[in-house]
Design an enzyme around this catalytic site. Structure first.
Site, short mmCIF file in Angstrom:
data_model
loop_
_atom_site.label_atom_id
_atom_site.label_comp_id
_atom_site.label_asym_id
_atom_site.label_seq_id
_atom_site.Cartn_x
_atom_site.Cartn_y
_atom_site.Cartn_z
N CYS A 101 0.83 -1.20 0.00
CA CYS A 101 0.00 0.00 0.00
C CYS A 101 0.87 1.26 0.00
O CYS A 101 0.57 2.24 -0.68
CB CYS A 101 -0.86 -0.07 1.26
SG CYS A 101 -1.99 1.26 1.33
N CYS A 201 -4.21 -1.43 6.13
CA CYS A 201 -3.95 -0.08 5.66
C CYS A 201 -5.23 0.48 5.02
O CYS A 201 -5.70 -0.06 4.02
CB CYS A 201 -2.83 -0.22 4.64
SG CYS A 201 -2.40 1.22 3.75
#
Length: 396
Positions: A101, A201
């Site tokens: 991410c 995330c």
């Protein structure tokens, strides 16, 4: 002209304080909230829903008197992170979406949007630091561990490049978490007492099996317990005809078959489990808790062993394929047959361990001084010199 910085405001205390500090330092600051997820059916809803976060981010921006906007990156997130997770779990590997991410979303898609807004830098609330020095007339950027040993997040940024680092600021890297909270409360920021977000995330806490069941159907299979006395664990180390043969041996993953132990239960899909996992097996009656020592997604079998010292959990080495080796410090890249002594970790929060990198024609062997528990395919290994993260790779 003031330098312009776009801060990824997540609605948490760390990015709030990062924005405040940059403003104090005289930057022209813009707050940007990334919306990356729509599907609340698989999140544990009262944990970090994005709506509350974006609201908190907006209130912080208002308090600091900085422009604020929300960008919807859910398409890119689904394509680059969620699909990658499904792919990895299906192959029986355990991905690390947080590392991806950062590489794919925050420091790529998001960074491009920020630069499009005329930013000189992007900033995040990560607990890490950036160093810079000159070598052979070239500017070299370093990724350094955060000052707070309990919060150091350099591992999550182990896939960043020189290019990405050159445009990044980490305003809270020199601070300890309690100092960050103190600044937030002195400035009356709404996020001062907010709990740190848990889980994926941007998504928050996810019920992983339910999340994976969207694409990976449940399928019953055997849970096999392999005893600590299993003959393979007792074998003497062979003599090797070459260094590469020895490295291969130390890094090799053990292969199990169902006859190596006894069936002790049923699971609902080998791809929902990962090495070292203890929870979710739902097998009782053992003297010590069972840990997953391996998963076989082809045969849909989970191999387990009793206790966290079970020999099936440990090995000394791992291998990273050439195409999955990443050097932040490209100037230190090893060439064939070179070695380097480093400190390394195979998961976030793991204390750094002494290891040696061995560069071979096919990739990188990392051999630890001490055997490591639950070396897991798909996770990232990161290597350091002191408090500087030099590079990383996907465990193969």
């Amino acid at each position: 002209m003031k330098k312009r910085v776009v801060v990824g405001l997540s609605g948490g205390v760390d990015s709030s304080v990062a924005a405040y500090l940059l403003k104090e330092q005289g930057y022209d600051v813009i707050g940007l909230f990334m919306k990356n997820w729509h599907d609340d059916s698989v999140t544990i809803s009262d944990e970090c829903p994005w709506l509350e976060d974006s609201n908190d981010a907006m209130l912080v921006a208002e308090k600091l008197g900085i422009p604020f906007q929300t960008v919807d990156l859910s398409e890119e997130y689904k394509e680059r992170i969620v699909n990658y997770m499904f792919r990895e779990y299906k192959m029986g590997r355990t991905p690390n979406p947080d590392v991806l991410c950062n590489r794919e979303i925050k420091f790529d898609v998001f960074m491009k949007i920020a630069l499009g807004l005329g930013a000189d830098f992007v900033a995040t609330g990560h607990y890490c630091r950036k160093g810079t020095f000159e070598k052979d007339g070239e500017e070299i950027y370093q990724l350094l561990a955060g000052k707070d040993p309990n919060k150091d997040q350099s591992y999550f940024l182990c896939q960043l490049s020189q290019e990405q680092l050159s445009k990044t600021l980490f305003p809270i890297g020199e601070l300890l978490k309690p100092e960050v909270r103190k600044i937030a409360s002195e400035q009356n920021l709404i996020t001062a007492e907010k709990r740190d977000s848990q889980g994926l995330c941007f998504i928050g806490k996810v019920r992983l099996p339910e999340f994976l069941q969207q694409k990976l159907a449940p399928k019953d299979g055997a849970i096999v317990e392999v005893p600590a006395s299993f003959s393979e664990y007792k074998l003497k180390t062979p003599t090797f005809s070459s260094e590469e043969e020895k490295l291969e041996y130390l890094s090799a993953k053990r292969k199990y078959s169902q006859t190596d132990g006894k069936q002790v239960g049923i699971h609902h899909g080998a791809h929902y489990f990962t090495k070292g996992q203890r929870k979710g097996l739902a097998v009782g009656g053992t003297k010590e808790p069972l840990f997953v020592i391996d998963t076989d997604v082809e045969e849909n079998v989970i191999y387990t062993g009793q206790g966290k010292d079970h020999p099936g959990l440990y090995r000394r080495g791992l291998f990273v394929k050439n195409e999955e080796i990443h050097w932040i410090r490209e100037d230190l890249k090893l060439t064939e047959d070179q070695t380097m002594e480093v400190m390394a970790r195979i998961r976030y929060r793991q204390p750094l361990e002494k290891a040696t990198l061995h560069c071979s024609v096919s990739g990188l062997y990392i051999i630890f001084d001490n055997p490591q528990s639950a070396i897991t395919e798909g996770q990232f290994v990161a290597w350091y010199n002191g408090n500087e993260l030099l590079g990383s790779g996907v465990i193969s």
